[in-house]
Design an enzyme around this catalytic site. Structure first.
Site, PDB file in Angstrom:
ATOM      1  N   SER A 198      38.138  -2.104  25.709  1.00 36.18           N
ATOM      2  CA  SER A 198      37.240  -0.962  25.859  1.00 36.18           C
ATOM      3  C   SER A 198      37.906   0.078  26.743  1.00 36.18           C
ATOM      4  CB  SER A 198      35.915  -1.426  26.478  1.00 36.18           C
ATOM      5  OG  SER A 198      34.938  -0.403  26.441  1.00 36.18           O
ATOM      6  N   LEU A 199      37.319   1.266  26.789  1.00 34.87           N
ATOM      7  CA  LEU A 199      37.818   2.274  27.712  1.00 34.87           C
ATOM      8  C   LEU A 199      37.595   1.815  29.149  1.00 34.87           C
ATOM      9  CD1 LEU A 199      38.895   5.177  28.307  1.00 34.87           C
ATOM     10  CD2 LEU A 199      36.502   5.943  28.164  1.00 34.87           C
ATOM     11  N   TYR A 200      36.383   1.291  29.414  1.00 33.49           N
ATOM     12  CA  TYR A 200      36.058   0.819  30.755  1.00 33.49           C
ATOM     13  C   TYR A 200      34.865  -0.111  30.701  1.00 33.49           C
ATOM     14  CZ  TYR A 200      32.116   4.133  30.786  1.00 33.49           C
ATOM     15  OH  TYR A 200      30.957   4.807  30.490  1.00 33.49           O
TER      16      TYR A 200
ATOM     17  N   THR B 174      29.498  -0.388  36.031  1.00 35.10           N
ATOM     18  CA  THR B 174      29.293  -1.099  37.299  1.00 35.10           C
ATOM     19  C   THR B 174      27.816  -1.280  37.639  1.00 35.10           C
ATOM     20  OG1 THR B 174      29.424   0.999  38.523  1.00 35.10           O
ATOM     21  CG2 THR B 174      31.483  -0.242  38.220  1.00 35.10           C
ATOM     22  N   GLY B 175      26.924  -1.145  36.654  1.00 31.00           N
ATOM     23  CA  GLY B 175      25.496  -1.275  36.912  1.00 31.00           C
ATOM     24  C   GLY B 175      24.983  -2.692  36.738  1.00 31.00           C
TER      25      GLY B 175
ATOM     26  N   HIS C  50      41.626   3.447  24.075  1.00 34.43           N
ATOM     27  CA  HIS C  50      40.290   3.737  23.549  1.00 34.43           C
ATOM     28  C   HIS C  50      39.830   2.755  22.477  1.00 34.43           C
ATOM     29  CE1 HIS C  50      37.041   6.738  22.535  1.00 34.43           C
ATOM     30  NE2 HIS C  50      37.190   6.961  23.829  1.00 34.43           N
TER      31      HIS C  50
ATOM     32  N   LYS D 246      37.737  -0.126  20.959  1.00 36.99           N
ATOM     33  CA  LYS D 246      36.462  -0.785  21.299  1.00 36.99           C
ATOM     34  C   LYS D 246      36.308  -1.995  20.384  1.00 36.99           C
ATOM     35  CE  LYS D 246      35.957   3.061  23.640  1.00 36.99           C
ATOM     36  NZ  LYS D 246      34.994   4.092  23.264  1.00 36.99           N
TER      37      LYS D 246
ATOM     38  N   ASP E 143      35.259 -15.903  19.956  1.00 39.66           N
ATOM     39  CA  ASP E 143      35.674 -16.912  18.977  1.00 39.66           C
ATOM     40  C   ASP E 143      36.089 -16.225  17.675  1.00 39.66           C
ATOM     41  OD1 ASP E 143      35.305 -18.861  20.836  1.00 39.66           O
ATOM     42  OD2 ASP E 143      33.449 -19.641  19.996  1.00 39.66           O
TER      43      ASP E 143
END
Length: 367
Positions: free
Chosen positions: A54-56, A59-60, A143, A145, A150
């Site tokens: 993923s891009l990032y 943090t929530g 970028h 995603k 598995d």
């Protein structure tokens, strides 16, 4: 089917690995919550591998819950391996970042939990020194995603963060029981990870000594080496195709990686536009309207297909209401949209090409 279309389809078949899947195993997830719940379910049920690109990672609280699910699996299953591939700059943005929230997992399960941060070779030298955080991400990012658990794959445009789990609409395709396809994408992630910084248990970044460095070595040497590895991977899977006569849905993975001089997706997309038959209908989802000139000319001047383009309304743009210069971005995209519509009118193609704007109160749409 036109002759040009046949030639193009033959090119795809000869140059890209083909994976046949059972169509009943392809599920479209419709909402951010569905995406999030399915991710958590897939993580909880996996026994061999969790490989996320993923891009990032946000943090929530929702992200923390997802990490907790991964941690529980690592605790109960000594065989499972976890790999994250994120962008170097976006994954370290802020005091609390993707890296910092994954660090406890890496420290605790060092041999089975890995985090790799890909750094574009285009951000270097004086530009890297003077470009501030966040702005430096416009130079280039990792970028992909891809969310593999598995032999299941969720391919999406969504990042692993709160908005994408709650009220930021994206596309999510869940493909179940597709081992060969998962193996291909897991291998692709592994190749890119081998040209990335690995985060050790102390939070230090370690780059492999046997690879060209994205910052200090020549940009072209880095790109050629990465390109060679990816090209070899494509050929490897092309050679070991296993076509099951019981499955009738064909999947051809497309890769776009300018850092490695690979533009397969661009080439295929452009040719789809050009060779689509007269009665074809093509639907494009463009959160931010930023078609290249080549794409626009192919759609308007060279294609005969009917088009439906889904765009973000200004209010559904992620930058709507932002402070500073970022607040002007939605209007810039609206201007680009208007210019494209005029281009269609100028070429008398406005009946064939239709534009739609996504709008839902308090929701945004993918970029």
């Amino acid at each position: 089917m036109s002759q040009n279309s046949n030639i193009f389809h033959k090119w795809i078949d000869q140059n890209l690995p083909c994976f046949k899947v059972n169509p009943s195993n392809i599920i479209i997830l419709n909402s951010p919550n569905e995406f999030y719940q399915q991710l958590k379910s897939n993580v909880a049920e996996s026994t061999k591998r969790i490989t996320f690109s993923s891009l990032y990672l946000g943090t929530g609280s929702l992200e923390a819950e997802l990490i907790k699910s991964i941690e529980k699996n690592l605790e109960k299953n000594s065989q499972i391996e976890v790999n994250f591939l994120l962008d170097h700059n976006r994954g370290q943005r802020g005091e609390i970042s993707s890296k910092s929230i994954l660090l406890p997992l890496i420290a605790r399960f060092e041999s089975r939990c890995n985090l790799y941060l890909y750094h574009t070779p285009n951000l270097r030298g004086i530009v890297k020194k003077i470009t501030p955080e966040r702005t430096n991400e416009t130079i280039g990012v990792q970028h992909m995603k891809l969310y593999i658990t598995d032999n299941d794959l969720i391919i999406s445009g969504a990042n692993l963060s709160n908005d994408y789990f709650k009220n930021r609409q994206d596309r999510y395709i869940w493909i179940k029981n597709c081992q060969d396809l998962c193996d291909f994408f897991a291998s692709l992630i592994a190749v890119v990870s081998s040209f990335s910084f690995q985060v050790d248990k102390s939070g230090q970044l370690i780059y492999p000594k046997d690879k060209n460095h994205p910052i200090f070595d020549k940009r072209e040497d880095f790109g050629k080496e990465l390109s060679s590895k990816i090209t070899n991977l494509i050929e490897e899977f092309k050679q070991k195709e296993k076509l099951n006569d019981h499955d009738d849905t064909f999947m051809f993975p497309l890769i776009q990686m300018n850092d490695a001089f690979i533009k397969i997706d661009e080439q295929v997309t452009k040719n789809i536009f050009k060779t689509a038959d007269l009665n074809s209908k093509i639907f494009l989802a463009l959160g931010y309207f930023n078609l290249t000139d080549e794409y626009m000319n192919a759609i308007v001047k060279q294609s005969t297909a009917e088009y439906g383009l889904l765009l973000a309304s200004p209010e559904a743009n992620g930058f709507f209401g932002a402070t500073g210069l970022s607040g002007y971005i939605p209007n810039i995209y609206s201007c680009l949209e208007e210019e494209f519509f005029k281009f269609c009118e100028l070429n008398q193609q406005q009946e064939r090409i239709n534009l739609f704007e996504y709008s839902k109160t308090n929701w945004t749409i993918y970029d």
